[in-house]
Write a protein that holds these residues in place. Structure first.
Motif, PDB file in Angstrom:
ATOM      1  N   PHE A   1       0.682  -1.105   0.561  1.00 52.67           N
ATOM      2  CA  PHE A   1      -0.066  -0.149   0.248  1.00 52.67           C
ATOM      3  C   PHE A   1       0.704   1.797   0.193  1.00 52.67           C
ATOM      4  CE2 PHE A   1      -3.178  -3.265   1.374  1.00 52.67           C
ATOM      5  CZ  PHE A   1      -3.693  -2.922   0.793  1.00 52.67           C
ATOM      6  N   ARG A   2       2.015   0.717  -0.486  1.00 50.99           N
ATOM      7  CA  ARG A   2       2.558   2.589  -0.493  1.00 50.99           C
ATOM      8  C   ARG A   2       2.707   2.928  -1.705  1.00 50.99           C
ATOM      9  NH1 ARG A   2       8.749   2.180   1.422  1.00 50.99           N
ATOM     10  NH2 ARG A   2       9.440  -0.343   0.440  1.00 50.99           N
ATOM     11  N   ILE A   3       2.422   4.634  -2.151  1.00 53.00           N
ATOM     12  CA  ILE A   3       2.793   4.886  -3.341  1.00 53.00           C
ATOM     13  C   ILE A   3       3.272   5.952  -4.172  1.00 53.00           C
ATOM     14  CG2 ILE A   3       0.485   6.826  -4.040  1.00 53.00           C
ATOM     15  CD1 ILE A   3      -0.680   6.432  -2.302  1.00 53.00           C
ATOM     16  N   PHE A   4       3.697   5.509  -5.065  1.00 50.54           N
ATOM     17  CA  PHE A   4       4.972   6.182  -6.087  1.00 50.54           C
ATOM     18  C   PHE A   4       4.159   6.795  -7.467  1.00 50.54           C
ATOM     19  CE2 PHE A   4       6.474   2.931  -3.612  1.00 50.54           C
ATOM     20  CZ  PHE A   4       7.995   3.257  -3.065  1.00 50.54           C
ATOM     21  N   SER A   5       4.972   7.760  -6.999  1.00 52.88           N
ATOM     22  CA  SER A   5       4.693   8.094  -8.521  1.00 52.88           C
ATOM     23  C   SER A   5       5.948   9.327  -9.126  1.00 52.88           C
ATOM     24  CB  SER A   5       3.123   9.713  -8.713  1.00 52.88           C
ATOM     25  OG  SER A   5       3.378  10.459  -8.030  1.00 52.88           O
ATOM     26  N   ARG A   6       5.754   9.353 -10.429  1.00 50.19           N
ATOM     27  CA  ARG A   6       6.325  10.073 -11.014  1.00 50.19           C
ATOM     28  C   ARG A   6       5.524  11.208 -12.156  1.00 50.19           C
ATOM     29  NH1 ARG A   6       8.477   8.596  -7.326  1.00 50.19           N
ATOM     30  NH2 ARG A   6      11.097   7.323  -7.322  1.00 50.19           N
ATOM     31  N   SER A   7       6.929  12.298 -12.805  1.00 51.86           N
ATOM     32  CA  SER A   7       5.835  13.365 -13.958  1.00 51.86           C
ATOM     33  C   SER A   7       7.070  13.627 -14.816  1.00 51.86           C
ATOM     34  CB  SER A   7       5.190  13.791 -12.934  1.00 51.86           C
ATOM     35  OG  SER A   7       4.139  13.836 -12.573  1.00 51.86           O
ATOM     36  N   ARG A   8       6.695  13.691 -16.125  1.00 53.79           N
ATOM     37  CA  ARG A   8       7.336  13.843 -16.853  1.00 53.79           C
ATOM     38  C   ARG A   8       6.645  15.271 -17.593  1.00 53.79           C
ATOM     39  NH1 ARG A   8      10.756  10.724 -21.182  1.00 53.79           N
ATOM     40  NH2 ARG A   8      11.517   9.580 -18.995  1.00 53.79           N
ATOM     41  N   SER A   9       7.237  17.050 -17.875  1.00 54.06           N
ATOM     42  CA  SER A   9       6.167  17.500 -18.784  1.00 54.06           C
ATOM     43  C   SER A   9       7.252  18.141 -19.549  1.00 54.06           C
ATOM     44  CB  SER A   9       6.613  18.865 -18.279  1.00 54.06           C
ATOM     45  OG  SER A   9       5.989  18.615 -16.410  1.00 54.06           O
ATOM     46  N   ARG A  10       5.972  18.281 -20.716  1.00 55.29           N
ATOM     47  CA  ARG A  10       7.090  17.896 -22.084  1.00 55.29           C
ATOM     48  C   ARG A  10       6.490  20.224 -22.188  1.00 55.29           C
ATOM     49  NH1 ARG A  10       5.959  13.990 -25.703  1.00 55.29           N
ATOM     50  NH2 ARG A  10       5.113  15.474 -27.357  1.00 55.29           N
ATOM     51  N   SER A  11       7.130  20.232 -23.557  1.00 55.09           N
ATOM     52  CA  SER A  11       7.032  21.599 -24.148  1.00 55.09           C
ATOM     53  C   SER A  11       6.043  21.785 -25.120  1.00 55.09           C
ATOM     54  CB  SER A  11       8.168  22.119 -24.898  1.00 55.09           C
ATOM     55  OG  SER A  11       8.758  21.303 -25.985  1.00 55.09           O
TER      56      SER A  11
END
Length: 391
Positions: A322-332
């Motif tokens: 039940f541990r939550i991990f997130s990763r994000s990436r933004s584009r131009s």
């Protein structure tokens, strides 16, 4: 007292107003008049309207290719068990005569603007949920009509006259009940839930009908003996909070037909996401990649239906503990296509699994993808951010 009975455009006998409209107001609490309008099989109905050869035939909007997915199905197709989000190969097995047509989102958006113009003739408080549905608060309306039921009838009649399409509507004293009511007598139906009948209306419903109760939550509820809303209502608030966390208070309220959310016409969507909880934990990149495909399909369809695009992709994973991990990436620039959304999502997933002693290697019970920094015809462009690569 008005009974909660369906109404059709074809028959409009005189009827008393909704009880909520006739009840006296009190300073402490004012009964609201909420309408939820939902177009009937919107995408498929537009295609049948524009192509007479499709009328009366089972139609699916989407791709018939091996990895295609049904975006919308006509009622003729639904009679065979074809549903939106169903793989095309499954849909064809259920209905060999199914006709696939490519989606025309520019046309759907144009028709949606016509429908929203009709809403604006009756209410200043309109909250669109997608191209084909919206909430209207007509407690104070632009026509001065005292009856929300009459307003809903007029809106449905105008939609049919101007677009040739049918809509279903639900009328009640809150958003939760109005949405349930609009689905109660589809297609081309109108259903009213007065205040005196709110709790009685929801009690016999299966919990799967409640917004926010997906297959995994439904299974958890059934293990607790919760089959219907009445079963849910019988449990104390403390127990629901203990078993379902923050959602416990929400379930406690809707089991009593309570929903205080206002209709928000100025709501600006900042992100759009979808996720799935799995009955068995996933192990390994390939299993997670395959599980992400229908999630990405659903998210891309939602973005197209809403006419929005986004520059930021966020991957969410919940481990077996039940541990939550997130990763994000933004584009131009906004993500241009479904394939690019998949590539960005997998690029975020792969490092999470290759990191030393990655908790995801022990198993993943939930995956989700969110598209953020949205822009579109009804949204203000989101400000650009530096691409930091991590959330």
């Amino acid at each position: 007292m008005l009974d909660a009975t369906p109404f059709r455009r074809q028959a409009q006998p005189a009827r008393p107003p909704l009880e909520a409209e006739a009840a006296p107001e009190t300073p402490a609490r004012r009964v609201r008049k909420i309408i939820h309008v939902d177009m009937d099989a919107f995408f498929a109905s537009v295609e049948q309207r524009d192509d007479p050869s499709l009328r009366g035939r089972p139609v699916a909007v989407g791709g018939a290719r091996a990895r295609g997915v049904v975006a919308a199905a006509s009622y003729e197709a639904r009679a065979f068990g074809v549903r939106s989000a169903m793989p095309s190969v499954t849909a064809l097995r259920k209905c060999p005569d199914l006709v696939f047509v490519k989606p025309r989102f520019d046309v759907y958006k144009s028709v949606s603007r016509e429908i929203r113009a009709i809403f604006s003739e009756h209410a200043s408080l309109v909250e669109p949920l997608s191209l084909d549905e919206a909430y209207l608060d007509v407690t104070e309306n632009l026509t001065g009509a005292p009856s929300a039921t009459r307003i809903a009838e007029e809106i449905r009649a105008k939609i049919f006259a101007r677009t040739g399409l049918t809509a279903s509507a639900g009328v009640s004293y809150n958003k939760f009940l109005a949405k349930l009511a609009s689905d109660h007598k589809k297609p081309d139906g109108l259903f009213v839930v007065p205040p005196a009948r709110g709790e009685a209306f929801v009690e016999p419903l299966p919990v799967a009908r409640l917004h926010g109760v997906g297959p995994a939550t439904e299974a958890r509820m059934k293990r607790l003996g919760i089959e219907t809303v009445a079963d849910l209502k019988a449990l104390p608030l403390g127990l629901l909070q203990e078993r379902f966390g923050k959602a416990g208070a929400y379930y406690y309220g809707i089991a009593r037909a309570i929903d205080e959310r206002p209709v928000r016409p100025d709501r600006i969507r900042k992100s759009l996401g979808t996720e799935s909880t799995f009955f068995e934990d996933l192990h390994g990149f390939e299993a997670m990649r395959l599980a992400l495909l229908p999630i990405l399909d659903k998210l891309w369809r939602q973005a197209q239906a809403l006419g929005v695009s986004g520059r930021t992709v966020t991957l969410k994973a919940k481990t077996a503990d039940f541990r939550i991990f997130s990763r994000s990436r933004s584009r131009s620039e906004p993500v241009p296509e479904r394939a690019a959304l998949e590539a960005e999502s997998l690029a975020l997933l792969r490092p999470l699994l290759t990191e030393a002693a990655s908790p995801l290697r022990r198993g993943v019970r939930l995956l989700g993808v969110t598209l953020g920094a949205l822009s579109g015809p009804d949204l203000r462009p989101a400000p650009r951010q530096l691409d930091l690569g991590l959330s």
